[in-house]
Design a protein around this motif. Structure first.
Motif, PDB file in Angstrom:
ATOM      1  N   ASN A 134      34.802 -22.914  37.238  1.00  0.00           N
ATOM      2  CA  ASN A 134      34.764 -21.712  38.101  1.00  0.00           C
ATOM      3  C   ASN A 134      34.479 -20.637  37.391  1.00  0.00           C
ATOM      4  OD1 ASN A 134      35.453 -23.403  40.240  1.00  0.00           O
ATOM      5  ND2 ASN A 134      37.602 -22.453  40.256  1.00  0.00           N
ATOM      6  N   LEU A 135      34.859 -20.236  36.082  1.00  0.00           N
ATOM      7  CA  LEU A 135      34.610 -19.188  35.516  1.00  0.00           C
ATOM      8  C   LEU A 135      33.100 -18.948  34.908  1.00  0.00           C
ATOM      9  CD1 LEU A 135      37.538 -19.224  35.022  1.00  0.00           C
ATOM     10  CD2 LEU A 135      37.314 -18.241  32.776  1.00  0.00           C
ATOM     11  N   ASN A 136      32.579 -20.266  34.639  1.00  0.00           N
ATOM     12  CA  ASN A 136      30.843 -20.252  34.441  1.00  0.00           C
ATOM     13  C   ASN A 136      30.265 -20.065  35.781  1.00  0.00           C
ATOM     14  OD1 ASN A 136      31.023 -21.570  31.651  1.00  0.00           O
ATOM     15  ND2 ASN A 136      32.429 -22.492  32.794  1.00  0.00           N
TER      16      ASN A 136
ATOM     17  N   ALA B 218      31.317 -18.019  38.179  1.00  0.00           N
ATOM     18  CA  ALA B 218      31.382 -16.472  38.599  1.00  0.00           C
ATOM     19  C   ALA B 218      30.420 -15.895  37.816  1.00  0.00           C
ATOM     20  CB  ALA B 218      32.859 -16.137  38.415  1.00  0.00           C
ATOM     21  N   HIS B 219      30.403 -16.194  36.338  1.00  0.00           N
ATOM     22  CA  HIS B 219      29.231 -15.499  35.475  1.00  0.00           C
ATOM     23  C   HIS B 219      28.050 -15.782  35.793  1.00  0.00           C
ATOM     24  CE1 HIS B 219      27.866 -14.127  31.989  1.00  0.00           C
ATOM     25  NE2 HIS B 219      27.452 -15.237  31.421  1.00  0.00           N
TER      26      HIS B 219
ATOM     27  N   HIS C 198      26.977 -13.512  38.806  1.00  0.00           N
ATOM     28  CA  HIS C 198      26.936 -12.236  38.147  1.00  0.00           C
ATOM     29  C   HIS C 198      25.487 -12.043  37.446  1.00  0.00           C
ATOM     30  CE1 HIS C 198      31.619 -11.607  37.720  1.00  0.00           C
ATOM     31  NE2 HIS C 198      31.240 -11.824  38.738  1.00  0.00           N
ATOM     32  N   GLU C 199      25.086 -13.000  36.870  1.00  0.00           N
ATOM     33  CA  GLU C 199      23.877 -12.772  35.989  1.00  0.00           C
ATOM     34  C   GLU C 199      22.714 -13.031  36.697  1.00  0.00           C
ATOM     35  OE1 GLU C 199      23.557 -12.215  32.395  1.00  0.00           O
ATOM     36  OE2 GLU C 199      25.380 -11.465  32.554  1.00  0.00           O
TER      37      GLU C 199
ATOM     38  N   ASP D   9      22.306 -10.017  39.280  1.00  0.00           N
ATOM     39  CA  ASP D   9      21.730  -9.061  38.048  1.00  0.00           C
ATOM     40  C   ASP D   9      20.153  -9.034  38.070  1.00  0.00           C
ATOM     41  OD1 ASP D   9      24.167  -7.535  37.687  1.00  0.00           O
ATOM     42  OD2 ASP D   9      24.341  -8.353  35.676  1.00  0.00           O
TER      43      ASP D   9
ATOM     44  N   THR E  57      34.385 -19.867  44.852  1.00  0.00           N
ATOM     45  CA  THR E  57      34.330 -18.827  43.624  1.00  0.00           C
ATOM     46  C   THR E  57      32.931 -18.132  43.494  1.00  0.00           C
ATOM     47  OG1 THR E  57      35.531 -20.353  42.255  1.00  0.00           O
ATOM     48  CG2 THR E  57      34.130 -18.605  41.164  1.00  0.00           C
TER      49      THR E  57
ATOM     50  N   ARG F 101      32.848 -15.530  46.487  1.00  0.00           N
ATOM     51  CA  ARG F 101      33.618 -14.554  46.047  1.00  0.00           C
ATOM     52  C   ARG F 101      33.134 -13.518  45.009  1.00  0.00           C
ATOM     53  NH1 ARG F 101      39.833 -17.150  46.164  1.00  0.00           N
ATOM     54  NH2 ARG F 101      39.714 -17.553  48.382  1.00  0.00           N
ATOM     55  N   SER F 102      32.425 -14.118  44.428  1.00  0.00           N
ATOM     56  CA  SER F 102      31.770 -13.163  43.190  1.00  0.00           C
ATOM     57  C   SER F 102      30.352 -12.629  43.637  1.00  0.00           C
ATOM     58  CB  SER F 102      31.449 -14.410  41.880  1.00  0.00           C
ATOM     59  OG  SER F 102      32.610 -15.080  41.552  1.00  0.00           O
ATOM     60  N   GLN F 103      29.855 -12.730  44.538  1.00  0.00           N
ATOM     61  CA  GLN F 103      28.648 -12.008  44.577  1.00  0.00           C
ATOM     62  C   GLN F 103      29.005 -10.824  45.089  1.00  0.00           C
ATOM     63  OE1 GLN F 103      27.360 -14.600  48.316  1.00  0.00           O
ATOM     64  NE2 GLN F 103      27.944 -13.131  49.558  1.00  0.00           N
ATOM     65  N   SER F 104      27.892  -9.673  44.631  1.00  0.00           N
ATOM     66  CA  SER F 104      28.064  -8.503  44.960  1.00  0.00           C
ATOM     67  C   SER F 104      27.421  -8.149  46.221  1.00  0.00           C
ATOM     68  CB  SER F 104      27.426  -7.760  43.693  1.00  0.00           C
ATOM     69  OG  SER F 104      28.148  -7.855  42.535  1.00  0.00           O
TER      70      SER F 104
ATOM     71  N   SER G 153      34.171 -20.066  27.069  1.00  0.00           N
ATOM     72  CA  SER G 153      32.912 -20.663  27.144  1.00  0.00           C
ATOM     73  C   SER G 153      31.991 -19.893  28.259  1.00  0.00           C
ATOM     74  CB  SER G 153      33.087 -22.149  27.635  1.00  0.00           C
ATOM     75  OG  SER G 153      33.749 -22.908  26.453  1.00  0.00           O
ATOM     76  N   ILE G 154      32.306 -18.853  28.461  1.00  0.00           N
ATOM     77  CA  ILE G 154      31.521 -17.980  29.551  1.00  0.00           C
ATOM     78  C   ILE G 154      29.950 -17.826  29.030  1.00  0.00           C
ATOM     79  CG2 ILE G 154      31.051 -15.958  30.784  1.00  0.00           C
ATOM     80  CD1 ILE G 154      34.210 -16.189  31.085  1.00  0.00           C
TER      81      ILE G 154
ATOM     82  N   MET H 115      35.817 -12.281  42.346  1.00  0.00           N
ATOM     83  CA  MET H 115      35.862 -11.288  41.254  1.00  0.00           C
ATOM     84  C   MET H 115      34.131 -10.787  41.145  1.00  0.00           C
ATOM     85  SD  MET H 115      36.138 -11.796  37.078  1.00  0.00           S
ATOM     86  CE  MET H 115      35.806 -10.439  36.054  1.00  0.00           C
ATOM     87  N   GLN H 116      34.129  -9.837  41.708  1.00  0.00           N
ATOM     88  CA  GLN H 116      32.378  -9.288  41.693  1.00  0.00           C
ATOM     89  C   GLN H 116      32.308  -8.584  40.302  1.00  0.00           C
ATOM     90  OE1 GLN H 116      33.258  -7.042  45.237  1.00  0.00           O
ATOM     91  NE2 GLN H 116      32.177  -8.518  46.300  1.00  0.00           N
ATOM     92  N   ARG H 117      30.902  -8.363  39.936  1.00  0.00           N
ATOM     93  CA  ARG H 117      30.694  -7.388  38.888  1.00  0.00           C
ATOM     94  C   ARG H 117      31.380  -6.161  39.258  1.00  0.00           C
ATOM     95  NH1 ARG H 117      28.811  -9.371  34.481  1.00  0.00           N
ATOM     96  NH2 ARG H 117      26.323  -9.857  34.376  1.00  0.00           N
TER      97      ARG H 117
ATOM     98  N   TRP I   6      39.772 -12.783  35.175  1.00  0.00           N
ATOM     99  CA  TRP I   6      38.821 -14.171  34.956  1.00  0.00           C
ATOM    100  C   TRP I   6      39.888 -15.448  35.086  1.00  0.00           C
ATOM    101  CZ3 TRP I   6      33.566 -14.813  34.563  1.00  0.00           C
ATOM    102  CH2 TRP I   6      32.792 -13.580  34.342  1.00  0.00           C
TER     103      TRP I   6
ATOM    104  N   LEU J 237      40.545 -16.866  38.526  1.00  0.00           N
ATOM    105  CA  LEU J 237      39.291 -17.739  39.165  1.00  0.00           C
ATOM    106  C   LEU J 237      39.852 -19.287  38.930  1.00  0.00           C
ATOM    107  CD1 LEU J 237      36.280 -16.110  37.752  1.00  0.00           C
ATOM    108  CD2 LEU J 237      37.219 -15.931  40.127  1.00  0.00           C
ATOM    109  N   ASP J 238      40.666 -19.457  38.049  1.00  0.00           N
ATOM    110  CA  ASP J 238      41.196 -21.006  37.949  1.00  0.00           C
ATOM    111  C   ASP J 238      42.589 -21.099  38.736  1.00  0.00           C
ATOM    112  OD1 ASP J 238      39.084 -22.360  37.097  1.00  0.00           O
ATOM    113  OD2 ASP J 238      39.543 -22.179  34.780  1.00  0.00           O
TER     114      ASP J 238
END
Lengths: 286, 286, 286, 286
Positions: free
Chosen positions: A91-93, A95-96, A99-100, A103, A141, A144-147, C58-59, D1-3, D281, D284-285
């Motif tokens: 999930n953290l990946n 979200a990242h 974001h990326e 961007d 995830t 929810r992570s999208q801006s 690991s992000i 969790m957004q930017r 972060w 998210l998990d």
């Protein structure tokens, strides 16, 4: 001389009954797909990894796939759909990743329900599915992570690829749609379209469907549309044409001992300059 | 499963009377050039910039050209010759360039005697030469900056490209050779080989000569060898073949409405897997 | 002006009874660690991820960690030990990791026996171990993938971090050593050195031991040496000092309304120039 | 969790009579500058090049400076002002620079009127100015290349740095403002503020003025405001504090033989986790 601008994939989808998408691994390929009429470009992990000379098996990392997708998008008037494999981990990946890619101006991403590291879908073996709930959590995830509301998240099921049946694919796709996926991609490596047709006949279209007809290439766009598909991705034909073209060209030049033998069948240097939009750039120094 | 290994360009030059080099912009292209028999690959700034969709005019920075050359070299059994434009600025940039390309395993670099930022040699206008002594200073800097005696530095003169005559090209190349250049590249965009032949007839071969017969493609390798040339670079035919292949393939798929029309003329997915050396990689999980 | 040269980590280890290593996240940090007398620099995933403002989980992908390690190594006369987390996935990722870090001139890498994606070892929760045999397979893969005998592969066990006891740590480390690891790193976040001492008392030293005394900082180097440790890594003190220094400096300048308040306690611009080796570079234009 | 989101520099300038900006070379530095109260962060070419261990002399290429600026901006709630040196070459490079920095979400860029490759302004020698009209053409190019009206282009004159007088600086800045610059930066390495004050007394404020009081650090923010300055950049104090902190910390740990000696004066690991926003972060998990 400004950057070219482009609509979001969501906008394009709203304007076409079927969006046709071509795979590419660099900006030049994207430009030629756009020129041919495609409405979007697939930044394909198979194409990108092949262009780097390594297998499509989560060997390259997100950084490289992102860079490729971003570089394609920068020069296009049509949106890129980024093939993001499994979301590059948990999930953290994911979200990242959102974001990326946001961007970088990417408006559509696709993640698939296999274990990380994944193996290319056309390879026998190594096709292990992630638990449905865990993948649904990735979709939640991602959303929810999208801006931007514009971000379009495609959930790809590899149920058929991994040997499960249409029932399993349908069940997974329903969960993914209900978790917020903007579309589902049902992938199959069967030699005919029947599996995917079977899926479509029973799908309630709670969200749009994406297909990748690599192994059933004879499915005409009119029939695809009639079957209710919203997006069709010609994922790797460009790469495969490049392999043949380079192989033939290099061989011919080497064997003949000069390059006259290929001159008539390859683009001119001026063609290349035009694709680079050289005249527009030159005006900056006028 | 180790990285493939490769000889230095200097070693290859010692083993062939004429080294044949093909241009590429990604590792896959390099692999196919190697497969065809070429002894080295030219990491071409025209190809790299075109693949990114921008002109070949010092717009991309050293970082991008370096990354491309390095990624090609990683998968090859033959050496890469890196097209390093003007050396990316002044003497300090040349030193940094040598450090970085050597770090990346590149064994041959080529710099040219035009002003930074440069314009592609086949473009009319914008072809301003750097002062001979200033460019000689770059060569001295490059040679003093190398960590390994193996590094091969090619000094390319754009004298003919900029409109000067063979006398001027000879004079510059003599200075460059005496400044430590391991070879000189005499570039010409004349429609015939005569200019370059004129150069060769009067060159005293104090160092080897490299040519790029883009506009005089009918110069056969046997005649090139007989004229005393040591290295011939087919710099952009691969890129131009790629443009044609992608243009034709994308158009055909789009117009026909399915991809059967191209299936017989493009490589198979299995071909791609083989180029990615998938079977070797799969053994790691066995 | 050539690149500085450096010995391999293996060579350094052969010349010291205990190798002292300091963590850094950029080349400047590495230079200052070298200046202080350290024999190697730890390219720390905590430091690198913190410098990017994201968790050590690991992000960031291998590409970013590799770039950071490579950039540090480029300017140092001492070797970098690269903190490679879990090896970035499975066996194929480990092989790719070895290829890429060796290409970048890194002579020592460290991988740990947690699941990908990992969570930083000092975080409560999320510390799941990989099966011993699977991790052993990664070590075998790493060693088989190296091109140079010089590559030094450190196998780090997170057994104690994950809540297992010294027996479990010993058992894992024996397997890792027998699988080809050049050293084992036994990590602990206990408030005292007792856990690690317990390990050392029972270790048969079939390969050297590495420690990271972050939570037991009072372990003096003489006692570390006497306990049989070969490598000690001060993994994050530099980062933590940087946080304090930047926090204090920015606050002081902002609150006081000018920067005289910090002038006496910060390095001069000339100090920075010297660290950049400006005088050496300037000679290139002389 | 957004930017996190952030206003453009133009917006920030509209909300403050004087915008205070701190230099940084990584996201962590940016976070600490934001925490201290600064309204923007200067992605400094001195800081970025020093962190890489090379001189601030156009040795790193745009790609590296862009990456650094982009990575800082990604985690901040305040805008980044990117130090873009000379614009990395000629007009085409400036256009490309604007495209790329805008793509990366940067809302303010600064270019200076020296020749490429430049040398850091505090270095004696090597401070050659570009012709006024040529630099004005770069400003016109930058403004014509922007996609968003928000982009803020600062034109920095190095007239005083190069030894010219206030008249020359004024004349250049008038031309730059009339060419479309959103602000002018008048740089000086005099030991007092007098030069810059002389400039301000005669400036007609056709656009705002930016200053960098490195060598006249005693200029209080109230006096800066009173003198009519709109933006003040504390460009390198963070880097210089980092050098001192790392030097002292590494030395202390090495000499004392353990790290207890620094424990009380450095941030805790938990502080680092908080700066990495780890708790957010981790949700998210959950």
């Amino acid at each position: 001389m400004q950057r070219v601008s482009y609509p979001s994939f969501r906008t394009v989808l709203g304007e076409h009954d079927v969006v046709r998408v071509a795979g590419a691994n660099h900006a030049l390929g994207g430009l030629l797909a756009e020129e041919a009429g495609f409405q979007a470009v697939w930044s394909s992990s198979l194409e990108v990894s092949a262009s780097r000379g390594v297998p499509d098996a989560s060997i390259l990392s997100m950084a490289e796939y992102l860079e490729s997708a971003a570089n394609i998008q920068k020069v296009l008037r049509i949106p890129v759909v980024a093939d993001c494999d499994t979301g590059y981990g948990g999930n953290l990946n994911v979200a990242h990743m959102v974001h990326e890619f946001e961007d970088a101006g990417i408006t559509a991403v696709c993640i698939e329900d296999k274990l990380f590291p994944k193996m290319n879908s056309f390879v026998a073996g190594g096709q292990t599915l992630l638990d449905t709930r865990e993948f649904a959590s990735k979709i939640v995830t991602a959303k929810r992570s999208q801006s931007s509301d514009d971000l379009f998240v495609i959930a790809r099921t590899e149920a058929l690829i991994s040997g499960l049946d249409v029932d399993a694919a349908l069940e997974r796709c329903r969960v993914y749609a209900d978790s917020g996926a903007d579309a589902v991609l049902v992938h199959s490596k069967a030699k005919s379209r029947d599996q995917v047709l079977g899926f479509l006949e029973r799908w309630d279209f709670r969200c749009p469907v994406v297909i990748v007809p690599t192994t059933y290439p004879d499915w005409h766009i009119d029939d695809i549309r009639a079957a209710g598909v919203s997006v069709v991705i010609y994922a790797n034909q460009g790469l495969r044409a490049t392999v043949t073209a380079l192989r033939d060209t290099y061989r011919a030049v080497y064997r003949h001992g000069d390059s006259t033998v290929v001159e008539d069948s390859i683009a001119s240097v001026q063609d290349v300059f035009d694709l680079q939009r050289l005249p527009e750039w030159q005006k900056l120094d006028a």
